[in-house]
Write a protein that holds these residues in place. Sequence first.
Motif, PDB file in Angstrom:
ATOM      1  N   ARG A 143      -8.888   0.961   7.975  1.00 15.47           N
ATOM      2  CA  ARG A 143      -8.682   2.398   7.774  1.00 15.47           C
ATOM      3  C   ARG A 143      -9.309   3.214   8.901  1.00 15.47           C
ATOM      4  N   ASN A 171      -6.827  10.410   1.684  1.00 10.70           N
ATOM      5  CA  ASN A 171      -6.582   8.977   1.563  1.00 10.70           C
ATOM      6  C   ASN A 171      -5.245   8.533   2.155  1.00 10.70           C
ATOM      7  N   LEU A 172      -4.516   9.435   2.797  1.00 13.40           N
ATOM      8  CA  LEU A 172      -3.204   9.110   3.346  1.00 13.40           C
ATOM      9  C   LEU A 172      -3.253   9.193   4.863  1.00 13.40           C
ATOM     10  N   GLU A 185      -0.231   4.664   5.436  1.00 13.50           N
ATOM     11  CA  GLU A 185      -1.177   3.882   4.655  1.00 13.50           C
ATOM     12  C   GLU A 185      -1.833   4.786   3.618  1.00 13.50           C
ATOM     13  N   TRP A 186      -1.757   4.391   2.364  1.00 17.52           N
ATOM     14  CA  TRP A 186      -2.357   5.166   1.269  1.00 17.52           C
ATOM     15  C   TRP A 186      -3.487   4.342   0.657  1.00 17.52           C
ATOM     16  N   TYR A 187      -4.722   4.785   0.884  1.00 15.62           N
ATOM     17  CA  TYR A 187      -5.904   4.128   0.328  1.00 15.62           C
ATOM     18  C   TYR A 187      -6.246   4.849  -0.971  1.00 15.62           C
ATOM     19  N   PHE A 188      -5.573   4.450  -2.041  1.00 13.20           N
ATOM     20  CA  PHE A 188      -5.613   5.228  -3.280  1.00 13.20           C
ATOM     21  C   PHE A 188      -6.862   4.974  -4.113  1.00 13.20           C
ATOM     22  N   SER A 213       1.019   0.405   1.941  1.00 13.34           N
ATOM     23  CA  SER A 213       1.345   0.743   3.324  1.00 13.34           C
ATOM     24  C   SER A 213       2.753   0.304   3.669  1.00 13.34           C
TER      25      SER A 213
END
Length: 900
Positions: free
Chosen positions: A68, A653-654, A705-708, A715
């Motif tokens: 990330r 987070n996106l 990329e979504w780090y939810f 991703s």
Amino acid sequence: MNYRKTLLAASIITGLCVSGVLYAQDSAQATDSSSRTSQTEKAKAKELATVVVTGIRGAVEKSLDIKRDATANLEVVTAEDVGKLPAHNVADTLQRLPGVNISSSSADEGGFDEADRVSLRGTSPSLTQTLIDGHSVGTADWFVLSQGGTMGRSVSYTLLPSELVSRVEIHKSSEARLADGGTTGNVNIITRKPLDFEKQFTTSLSLGAVHSSLPDSNDPQLSGLFNYKNTDGTFGVMVQVFKQKRHLRREAQEIPGGFATIAPDSALAQSNPDLAGVKVPGLLGATLFEQTRDRKGGLVEVQFKPSDTLTLGASGFRSDMDANNYNRNFMLWGGNFATSQAPDPGYTVQNGVLTHATYAGVPGTNYVVYDMIYREASSKTSYYTLDADWLVSDSVSAKFQAGTTKGVGETPRQFIAEVTAANGGGAGWTTHGNGSPVDWNVGGDITPAGVTSFGTWGNQQVKAIDKENWGTADFTQYFNAGVLSSFNYGLRYAKHKREAQSPEGASPGDIWSTLQNGATANYPGGFAEGIGGNFPRDLWYFTPDALKNAIVNNSTWLSNNDGPTGRHNYGAEYSVDEKNLAAYFQANFEGENWSGNVGLRYVNIDQDIATYFADTVSPDVSSLFGAWDRKHVNNKIHRVLPSANLKFNMSENLVFRFAASQTQTLPDYSALGASSWGSDLNKTGGGGNPLLKPVLSTNFDAGLEWYFMPRGLVSATAYSMNMKDYVAYGTQTQMLFSELTHQLEAYQVAMPINADAQVTGVELAYEQPIGKYFGFTTNYTYADGSTDHTWADGSNHLLGTSKNTYNVGAYFENDTFGARVSYTARSAFLIGLSGANPYYQDKFGTLAVSLSYKATDWLSFSLDGLNLNNPTYKYYQSSVIPTSFYENGRQYYLNAHLSF
């Protein structure tokens, strides 16, 4: 080419206009060492470097944090603890990442149970660069054809134990500061450093064994680590050692060289017009391969900080693997009768292939040829480095490194017997397309008493040497105001040499008189049951000692192998020398919600190629293997490679990423230098082309990329690579020296050529924790690759391109127990050439399970099962022509881990 450069430049300018400027940051260790961009990021990198990860969940979270934070497109695998990568082989670990493929061989040795090569995004392994701590590593192979005939630029992972790894980073988008050589990206294996450990003394020990199901063997697996650093954190030394042994058995049906063609003007075609141009199997083999791999070595790292601003380091690594192997191939010899003898009535022809046929025995005709090949083989690699990391001032840092690396693959002795049998016994076969083995049988006496002739060949030394010396100087200038956070610039010089040697051999005497009375053994019970098919299985062979002793005691190793009566095989020798000077400049930018970089790398390569070409009129050198002219070619290559990366935080987070670059890879060493060689069995061969140009690829990436949540990621990344001067293979007729007839004969020789190629694709990934203890991962990669070159089968496939690759995995972990299961699959792909014909590996998947139990804070146990589904590796030339079928069995690793 100008169009591509214009397109790339326009894309970079557009990206700059949209974002204003770009900023660079890489993973924690790389940022801390050579591309630090701000005081905040330096502190963050230091914090990450001292984190001790001891579990599956922590390793997953740390890997995603590094991915990330990176500006470039990066994939990361982090070891849970010392010696606890998610698999026992680094390549097996990497195959679970999106966009990564693995293969188990580098030449024509077929499918094994252990991954050996890594490739990215639907390309061949030679287009992916492997580094250790950012520098090159010399490599070589245990297999004789990879030592001489097929030398790529990929690294053999069988020499790299997972115990060495702290983490592995895969750079899918290029940056100017990264070493050139990887068209599709590079793999950087990062080792531990003494001053990174938390405690003053750290000791870990792993004791265990591996059980391999097919050979039914149990072998030891030992590794250990000791680390010391003083209380001031200014001096540290780490020592790692390993010794790992494993028995392999592979049971197979092989069809060497593919199918032969009945000549339209032959007597057989005249008497049976429907057989004109029809293909028949040249050889159908029941193949038993056994090997012992004994790997041992170690790593030493030393760090010294004479001041707060200077860190000095030295490292040394060595890995040696003995890999003696015995291959037996009992073969129906279709090439000896099926192109001239008419089959019995009732035969069938489908799609140009004689799919069913029986042959009455003809006295004097041998229907079997049987090869028994025992080889003493080894491979080894080593490197030694000195480096200095110097904080010149608050705004300037520098890093210097000098090093040397060497890889050696050697087959000093080959003990080979070839016998014929089944005189007048007849034969027959029935094919079932490319998905099932061929049913075949032979009549007559196939016992040792039925042997009708004996021969030996290849009692010749083969050696590959791969070495490089290098030096680097990297600088970083930091800025505390504005969007320009830093810039990197530096130089790298490397001198690399790869050579194949075959300087000596033995003149065989009356070996058969001794060997025919030698000890024999039988194929194992249940041989090749896993692959199916009906073909001879109750077979005999000479024991390795009987074969070796008969040849050694009845052969003459010459002290002088040069000259017309010597056994110096000049035709198997060549060398490629390369001097590489590179300079780069990279500007790194940072804004409130975005970062990026833009840079240029200048590469200047001076390439000398020395090889031999057949000449019987006025040769420069000659021996019992033929006569040749020496040929020397010099190529000069210089190029500017631009790159740009953009990272934009669309929300907390996106993350959106965009990358554009040009990358370059030089052709394989054997593609440049290999002399022409031929196989007497089917009159096909291969050779090199010293005039090949490097592959130049124009690359684009765009992804979300979504780090939810922690340990959670969704991703999607789209990519394209347009490759100019990609290396494909054409065929031409050449007159080569035949060891059987001792004269020049016509062979169909595969020669490398330049052609354009393209790959486009999509990578999708989803990682989801479930509650506190569970989680799963899944990813899918689509790759559509093609080349402008048309292969002999009319296709335009790209080497190594699997259109579909996917991974599915799940894990559980609490304070005591841990479990992980994963399944990896890839669709069919083009392997290379079998003789003059392209051949493919069929789709396959592998299942792995890992269990762990933590008994105390200092003692834990692990049980790992690999290839649990016991896949059959299938190879084919077309839908109706199979090539081989391999079964390797399952492997189980049980280890006790002690840590103090």
